[in-house]
Design an enzyme around this catalytic site. Structure first.
Site, PDB file in Angstrom:
ATOM      1  N   SER A 178       0.846  -1.201   0.000  1.00 18.94           N
ATOM      2  CA  SER A 178       0.000   0.000   0.000  1.00 18.94           C
ATOM      3  C   SER A 178       0.881   1.251   0.000  1.00 18.94           C
ATOM      4  CB  SER A 178      -0.880   0.010   1.255  1.00 18.94           C
ATOM      5  OG  SER A 178      -0.065   0.193   2.405  1.00 18.94           O
ATOM      6  N   ASN A 195      -8.214 -10.197  -0.995  1.00 15.79           N
ATOM      7  CA  ASN A 195      -7.255  -9.359  -0.261  1.00 15.79           C
ATOM      8  C   ASN A 195      -7.347  -9.555   1.243  1.00 15.79           C
ATOM      9  OD1 ASN A 195      -6.788  -8.238  -2.759  1.00 15.79           O
ATOM     10  ND2 ASN A 195      -7.040  -6.127  -2.093  1.00 15.79           N
ATOM     11  N   SER A 219      -5.806  -7.435   7.465  1.00 14.93           N
ATOM     12  CA  SER A 219      -6.128  -7.390   8.899  1.00 14.93           C
ATOM     13  C   SER A 219      -5.836  -8.711   9.612  1.00 14.93           C
ATOM     14  CB  SER A 219      -7.598  -7.015   9.099  1.00 14.93           C
ATOM     15  OG  SER A 219      -7.809  -5.709   8.614  1.00 14.93           O
ATOM     16  N   GLY A 222     -11.068  -6.138   1.522  1.00 17.32           N
ATOM     17  CA  GLY A 222     -11.704  -6.212   2.838  1.00 17.32           C
ATOM     18  C   GLY A 222     -12.174  -7.604   3.177  1.00 17.32           C
ATOM     19  N   ALA A 223     -11.354  -8.606   2.848  1.00 14.82           N
ATOM     20  CA  ALA A 223     -11.821  -9.995   2.947  1.00 14.82           C
ATOM     21  C   ALA A 223     -11.207 -10.767   4.109  1.00 14.82           C
ATOM     22  CB  ALA A 223     -11.558 -10.711   1.624  1.00 14.82           C
ATOM     23  N   ASP A 256      -1.302  -1.779  -3.889  1.00 14.76           N
ATOM     24  CA  ASP A 256      -2.652  -1.847  -3.329  1.00 14.76           C
ATOM     25  C   ASP A 256      -3.203  -0.416  -3.179  1.00 14.76           C
ATOM     26  OD1 ASP A 256      -4.836  -3.121  -2.131  1.00 14.76           O
ATOM     27  OD2 ASP A 256      -3.986  -2.952  -0.114  1.00 14.76           O
ATOM     28  N   HIS A 257      -4.388  -0.188  -3.690  1.00 12.59           N
ATOM     29  CA  HIS A 257      -5.051   1.124  -3.577  1.00 12.59           C
ATOM     30  C   HIS A 257      -4.197   2.294  -4.063  1.00 12.59           C
ATOM     31  CE1 HIS A 257      -8.600  -0.380  -1.518  1.00 12.59           C
ATOM     32  NE2 HIS A 257      -7.792  -1.154  -0.821  1.00 12.59           N
ATOM     33  N   GLU A 276     -11.423  -0.249  -9.668  1.00 12.84           N
ATOM     34  CA  GLU A 276     -12.471  -0.510  -8.673  1.00 12.84           C
ATOM     35  C   GLU A 276     -13.734   0.289  -8.987  1.00 12.84           C
ATOM     36  OE1 GLU A 276     -11.382  -0.579  -4.540  1.00 12.84           O
ATOM     37  OE2 GLU A 276     -13.440  -0.391  -3.868  1.00 12.84           O
TER      38      GLU A 276
HETATM   39  P1  13P Z   1      -8.804  -6.498   5.285  1.00  9.60           P
HETATM   40  O1  13P Z   1      -8.733  -5.274   6.113  1.00  9.60           O
HETATM   41  O2  13P Z   1     -10.135  -7.172   5.389  1.00  9.60           O
HETATM   42  O3  13P Z   1      -7.681  -7.451   5.544  1.00  9.60           O
HETATM   43  O4  13P Z   1      -8.673  -6.051   3.735  1.00  9.60           O
HETATM   44  C1  13P Z   1      -7.409  -5.803   3.170  1.00  9.60           C
HETATM   45  C2  13P Z   1      -7.506  -5.184   1.818  1.00  9.60           C
HETATM   46  O5  13P Z   1      -8.545  -5.100   1.190  1.00  9.60           O
HETATM   47  C3  13P Z   1      -6.272  -4.635   1.253  1.00  9.60           C
HETATM   48  O6  13P Z   1      -6.505  -3.959   0.059  1.00  9.60           O
HETATM   49  O1  G3H Z   2      -6.783  -1.837   2.281  1.00 11.26           O
HETATM   50  C1  G3H Z   2      -5.896  -1.442   2.992  1.00 11.26           C
HETATM   51  C2  G3H Z   2      -4.830  -2.350   3.476  1.00 11.26           C
HETATM   52  O2  G3H Z   2      -5.243  -3.018   4.643  1.00 11.26           O
HETATM   53  C3  G3H Z   2      -3.564  -1.599   3.682  1.00 11.26           C
HETATM   54  O3  G3H Z   2      -3.610  -0.855   4.827  1.00 11.26           O
HETATM   55  O4  G3H Z   2      -3.065   1.392   3.973  1.00 11.26           O
HETATM   56  O5  G3H Z   2      -2.817   0.841   6.417  1.00 11.26           O
HETATM   57  O6  G3H Z   2      -1.219  -0.109   4.744  1.00 11.26           O
HETATM   58  P1  G3H Z   2      -2.615   0.422   5.000  1.00 11.26           P
HETATM   59 ZN    ZN Z   3      -8.387  -2.954  -0.035  1.00 10.62          ZN
END
Ligand code: 13P
Ligand code: G3H
Ligand code: ZN
Length: 311
Positions: free
Chosen positions: A50, A256, A259, A214-215, A82-83, A134
């Site tokens: 990220s 993904n 958490s 968010g899985a 990521d994102h 997305e």
């Molecule tokens: P979680 O917070 O459910 O693990 O999702 C992570 C995620 O979507 C990272 O892009």
């Molecule tokens: O979707 C987000 C991921 O859990 C990454 O989290 O942006 O705190 O590194 P972060």
């Molecule tokens: Zn995400």
């Protein structure tokens, strides 16, 4: 084998009805824990970074760590942003060795999302890199963006064909009720996902790989351990594993998880200090953390993803 893109991974995953795990990496122990599990089960994997991870550990360190994992394991590994918040961040990752980027235009108006995503795809494809877009908004927290439940909205299936054909994206993240973080449902609320939306999206985009953010399942054993050893997360709740397995058997090719890794690390470190209050060598508690990550990833591959033996 060098780093790979997700193209072949997703093609096989779609055909065979499983999903690839996309795990967030922030340091060496996380990379090692995840890839040790994948090596043991011969599973392909996506390691994702990220903007927050880049800020914390620095781009070069993360790329080298992931390259070391490729060298050590010989597994097909994709390195994914990521994102990605903007074109510049995506470009920097494309130029800096990533094989896949996400451009997250989901909070923008539709036409702006299309425009931005198309621009990233053009640059990425010219450099052999694949792109995830997305549509729809997840509730929860990612980096500095906190999307409240009221602002979150499900993906509209009638938009997906237009979005994919106009942007040229290689995969699409959709919102069907998952959310980021450790508090995905209110206490007492029944967890549910909109499988009807997923089915409709799949029908409109035959063979096209869908992504679930968010899985995390917010594994109850780790939440329990955190609460037992001085933490305070009584209301943490995630997506039931059987729902994720069902999604993996449909069009979802990338799941993904971040958490659950954070929880496994934190729980094992809390437990370590409760048992060995005099320890101060980081290698001792980080060994426990790395082992916990390996075990949670092994569990995900076997129970949720179904990608063991597919490397
Ligand atoms: P979680 O917070 O459910 O693990 O999702 C992570 C995620 O979507 C990272 O892009
Ligand atoms: O979707 C987000 C991921 O859990 C990454 O989290 O942006 O705190 O590194 P972060
Ligand atoms: Zn995400």
């Amino acid at each position: 084998m060098p780093l790979v893109t997700t193209t072949e991974m997703f093609k096989k995953a779609y055909e065979k009805g499983y999903a690839i795990g996309a795990f967030n990496v922030n340091n060496m122990e996380i990379v090692q824990g995840i890839t040790a599990a994948c090596k043991k089960l011969n599973a392909p994997v996506i390691l994702q970074v990220s903007s927050g991870a880049r800020k914390y550990a620095h781009h070069e360190y993360l790329v080298k760590l992931v390259e070391a994992a490729v060298e050590e394991t010989g597994l097909p590994i994709a390195l994914h942003l990521d994102h990605g918040p903007d074109f510049e961040t995506c470009k920097s990752c494309i130029d800096g060795g990533f094989t896949s980027v996400m451009i997250d235009g989901s909070s923008k108006p539709y036409e702006e999302n299309v425009e931005l995503t198309r621009k990233v795809v053009e640059y990425a494809h010219a450099h052999g890199v694949v792109v995830e877009g997305e549509l729809g908004k997840l509730a929860g927290i990612e980096d500095d963006v906190n999307v409240s439940e009221d602002d979150a909205n499900f993906t509209q299936p009638e938009e997906v064909e237009d979005f994919v054909s106009r942007t040229g994206v290689d995969s699409l993240a959709i919102a069907i009720g998952t959310s980021h973080g450790a508090y995905k449902f209110k206490p007492g609320q029944k967890p549910q996902l909109r499988f009807d939306i997923l089915a409709e999206v799949a029908e409109k985009l035959p063979g096209f790989p869908i992504v679930l953010h968010g899985a995390s399942s917010v594994m109850p054993e780790y939440v329990k351990m955190i609460n037992e050893f001085g933490g305070e997360m009584p209301d943490a709740i995630g997506i039931p594993e059987e729902m994720l397995r069902k999604a993996a058997g449909m069009a979802v090719c990338k799941i993904n998880v971040d958490s659950d890794i954070r929880l496994a690390m934190t729980a094992s470190i809390r437990k370590h200090f409760a048992e060995y209050p005099s320890h101060f060598d980081p290698r001792q508690y980080l060994t426990d953390a790395r082992n916990a990550i390996e075990s949670i990833v092994e569990h995900k591959i076997n129970t949720v993803l179904g990608c063991a033996g597919q490397a």
